[in-house]
Design a protein around this motif. Structure first.
Motif, PDB file in Angstrom:
ATOM      1  N   PHE A  61     126.157  -4.712  29.968  1.00 11.15           N
ATOM      2  CA  PHE A  61     125.308  -4.933  31.140  1.00 11.15           C
ATOM      3  C   PHE A  61     125.545  -6.342  31.683  1.00 11.15           C
ATOM      4  N   PRO A  62     125.390  -6.511  33.001  1.00 11.08           N
ATOM      5  CA  PRO A  62     125.534  -7.848  33.581  1.00 11.08           C
ATOM      6  C   PRO A  62     124.248  -8.647  33.406  1.00 11.08           C
ATOM      7  N   ASP A  63     124.399  -9.953  33.188  1.00  7.09           N
ATOM      8  CA  ASP A  63     123.246 -10.850  33.100  1.00  7.09           C
ATOM      9  C   ASP A  63     123.694 -12.232  33.570  1.00  7.09           C
ATOM     10  N   ASN A  64     123.087 -12.709  34.629  1.00  8.77           N
ATOM     11  CA  ASN A  64     123.427 -14.019  35.204  1.00  8.77           C
ATOM     12  C   ASN A  64     124.921 -14.172  35.465  1.00  8.77           C
ATOM     13  N   GLY A  65     125.537 -13.132  36.025  1.00 11.74           N
ATOM     14  CA  GLY A  65     126.940 -13.191  36.391  1.00 11.74           C
ATOM     15  C   GLY A  65     127.913 -13.034  35.233  1.00 11.74           C
ATOM     16  N   LYS A  66     127.413 -12.709  34.049  1.00 15.57           N
ATOM     17  CA  LYS A  66     128.275 -12.528  32.878  1.00 15.57           C
ATOM     18  C   LYS A  66     128.089 -11.116  32.335  1.00 15.57           C
ATOM     19  N   LEU A  67     129.136 -10.611  31.690  1.00 16.53           N
ATOM     20  CA  LEU A  67     129.036  -9.303  31.057  1.00 16.53           C
ATOM     21  C   LEU A  67     128.610  -9.487  29.602  1.00 16.53           C
ATOM     22  N   PHE A  68     127.514  -8.845  29.237  1.00 14.37           N
ATOM     23  CA  PHE A  68     126.990  -8.907  27.876  1.00 14.37           C
ATOM     24  C   PHE A  68     127.098  -7.539  27.223  1.00 14.37           C
ATOM     25  N   LEU A  69     127.141  -7.557  25.915  1.00 11.64           N
ATOM     26  CA  LEU A  69     127.035  -6.307  25.176  1.00 11.64           C
ATOM     27  C   LEU A  69     125.873  -6.404  24.203  1.00 11.64           C
ATOM     28  N   ASN A  70     125.312  -5.266  23.931  1.00 12.48           N
ATOM     29  CA  ASN A  70     124.325  -5.130  22.882  1.00 12.48           C
ATOM     30  C   ASN A  70     124.726  -3.884  22.111  1.00 12.48           C
ATOM     31  N   ALA A  71     124.330  -3.808  20.867  1.00  9.37           N
ATOM     32  CA  ALA A  71     124.770  -2.686  20.045  1.00  9.37           C
ATOM     33  C   ALA A  71     123.767  -2.406  18.939  1.00  9.37           C
ATOM     34  N   TYR A  72     123.845  -1.202  18.431  1.00 13.24           N
ATOM     35  CA  TYR A  72     123.068  -0.825  17.253  1.00 13.24           C
ATOM     36  C   TYR A  72     123.866   0.201  16.468  1.00 13.24           C
ATOM     37  N   ALA A  73     123.618   0.235  15.181  1.00  7.08           N
ATOM     38  CA  ALA A  73     124.381   1.144  14.320  1.00  7.08           C
ATOM     39  C   ALA A  73     123.579   1.455  13.068  1.00  7.08           C
ATOM     40  N   GLY A  74     124.018   2.494  12.396  1.00  8.40           N
ATOM     41  CA  GLY A  74     123.426   2.821  11.109  1.00  8.40           C
ATOM     42  C   GLY A  74     123.901   1.831  10.057  1.00  8.40           C
ATOM     43  N   ARG A  75     123.233   1.839   8.944  1.00  9.20           N
ATOM     44  CA  ARG A  75     123.578   0.927   7.854  1.00  9.20           C
ATOM     45  C   ARG A  75     124.893   1.351   7.197  1.00  9.20           C
ATOM     46  N   LYS A  76     125.534   0.367   6.579  1.00 10.20           N
ATOM     47  CA  LYS A  76     126.744   0.576   5.787  1.00 10.20           C
ATOM     48  C   LYS A  76     127.918   1.076   6.613  1.00 10.20           C
ATOM     49  N   HIS A  77     128.038   0.571   7.836  1.00  9.87           N
ATOM     50  CA  HIS A  77     129.169   0.927   8.698  1.00  9.87           C
ATOM     51  C   HIS A  77     129.888  -0.319   9.202  1.00  9.87           C
ATOM     52  N   LEU A  78     129.836  -1.420   8.476  1.00  9.94           N
ATOM     53  CA  LEU A  78     130.346  -2.684   8.998  1.00  9.94           C
ATOM     54  C   LEU A  78     131.791  -2.572   9.485  1.00  9.94           C
ATOM     55  N   GLU A  79     132.682  -2.028   8.681  1.00 12.37           N
ATOM     56  CA  GLU A  79     134.090  -1.940   9.097  1.00 12.37           C
ATOM     57  C   GLU A  79     134.249  -1.058  10.335  1.00 12.37           C
ATOM     58  N   ASP A  80     133.535   0.064  10.379  1.00 13.07           N
ATOM     59  CA  ASP A  80     133.571   0.913  11.572  1.00 13.07           C
ATOM     60  C   ASP A  80     132.959   0.196  12.771  1.00 13.07           C
ATOM     61  N   ASN A  81     131.880  -0.552  12.546  1.00 10.38           N
ATOM     62  CA  ASN A  81     131.251  -1.299  13.641  1.00 10.38           C
ATOM     63  C   ASN A  81     132.227  -2.308  14.228  1.00 10.38           C
ATOM     64  N   ILE A  82     132.923  -3.021  13.366  1.00 11.20           N
ATOM     65  CA  ILE A  82     133.917  -3.996  13.833  1.00 11.20           C
ATOM     66  C   ILE A  82     134.992  -3.293  14.645  1.00 11.20           C
ATOM     67  N   GLU A  83     135.463  -2.168  14.158  1.00 14.60           N
ATOM     68  CA  GLU A  83     136.488  -1.407  14.872  1.00 14.60           C
ATOM     69  C   GLU A  83     135.966  -0.940  16.240  1.00 14.60           C
ATOM     70  N   CYS A  84     134.735  -0.506  16.315  1.00 11.84           N
ATOM     71  CA  CYS A  84     134.150  -0.062  17.589  1.00 11.84           C
ATOM     72  C   CYS A  84     134.050  -1.222  18.578  1.00 11.84           C
ATOM     73  N   VAL A  85     133.618  -2.375  18.110  1.00 15.44           N
ATOM     74  CA  VAL A  85     133.525  -3.540  18.991  1.00 15.44           C
ATOM     75  C   VAL A  85     134.914  -3.918  19.489  1.00 15.44           C
ATOM     76  N   LYS A  86     135.878  -4.012  18.588  1.00 14.65           N
ATOM     77  CA  LYS A  86     137.249  -4.361  18.983  1.00 14.65           C
ATOM     78  C   LYS A  86     137.781  -3.378  20.027  1.00 14.65           C
ATOM     79  N   MET A  87     137.559  -2.107  19.783  1.00 14.72           N
ATOM     80  CA  MET A  87     138.023  -1.072  20.699  1.00 14.72           C
ATOM     81  C   MET A  87     137.419  -1.267  22.092  1.00 14.72           C
ATOM     82  N   SER A  88     136.126  -1.534  22.144  1.00 21.45           N
ATOM     83  CA  SER A  88     135.436  -1.640  23.430  1.00 21.45           C
ATOM     84  C   SER A  88     135.831  -2.901  24.203  1.00 21.45           C
TER      85      SER A  88
END
Length: 136
Positions: A61-88
């Motif tokens: 989402f945009p905020d003050n002219g910058k693109l921000f991200l927010n995220a949520y995930a289930g527990r015990k998915h750290l490596e998958d979470n990192i991969e999802c962020v990198k992908m996006s």
């Protein structure tokens, strides 16, 4: 393999309730007061699924002219979470910012290539990354 879905995809309706419950359970931790319906209608929302199970979601989402991200995930998915962020991060040709509300979020952002700017504000600065890649 990680599958990415958006609210306009037919398959999204199969997972919508679970994404909503996961979001509502994470609202306090990610410091978002918006409703799930607001998020899916007013942000660039991406859901991540692996082997038929929800990993989590990232929304931009945009905020003050910058693109921000927010995220949520289930527990015990750290490596998958990192991969999802990198992908996006590859989906946008601009700098991307995020505020980490806890240590696990900060670790995920750092391992995905973000740098701490100040306090809990992190940035994935495309300009400097592009220059770095072209240096030989």
């Amino acid at each position: 393999m990680i599958e990415v879905i958006i609210p306009k995809d037919r398959i999204f309706n199969l997972y919508k309730h679970k994404f909503k419950v996961m979001y509502n359970n994470a609202k306090d931790k990610i410091c978002d007061t918006n409703s799930f319906e607001f998020i899916i209608k007013n942000t660039l929302f991406y859901g991540f699924i692996k082997d038929g199970s929800i990993i989590g979601a990232i929304y931009f989402f945009p905020d003050n002219g910058k693109l921000f991200l927010n995220a949520y995930a289930g527990r015990k998915h750290l490596e998958d979470n990192i991969e999802c962020v990198k992908m996006s991060l590859d989906w946008f040709n601009c700098n991307i910012y995020a505020e980490a509300q806890n240590r696990a979020s900060a670790l995920c952002l750092l391992r995905a290539g973000f740098k701490r700017i100040e306090g809990n504000l992190f940035g994935y600065i495309k300009d400097s990354l592009q220059r770095f890649r072209h240096v030989s």
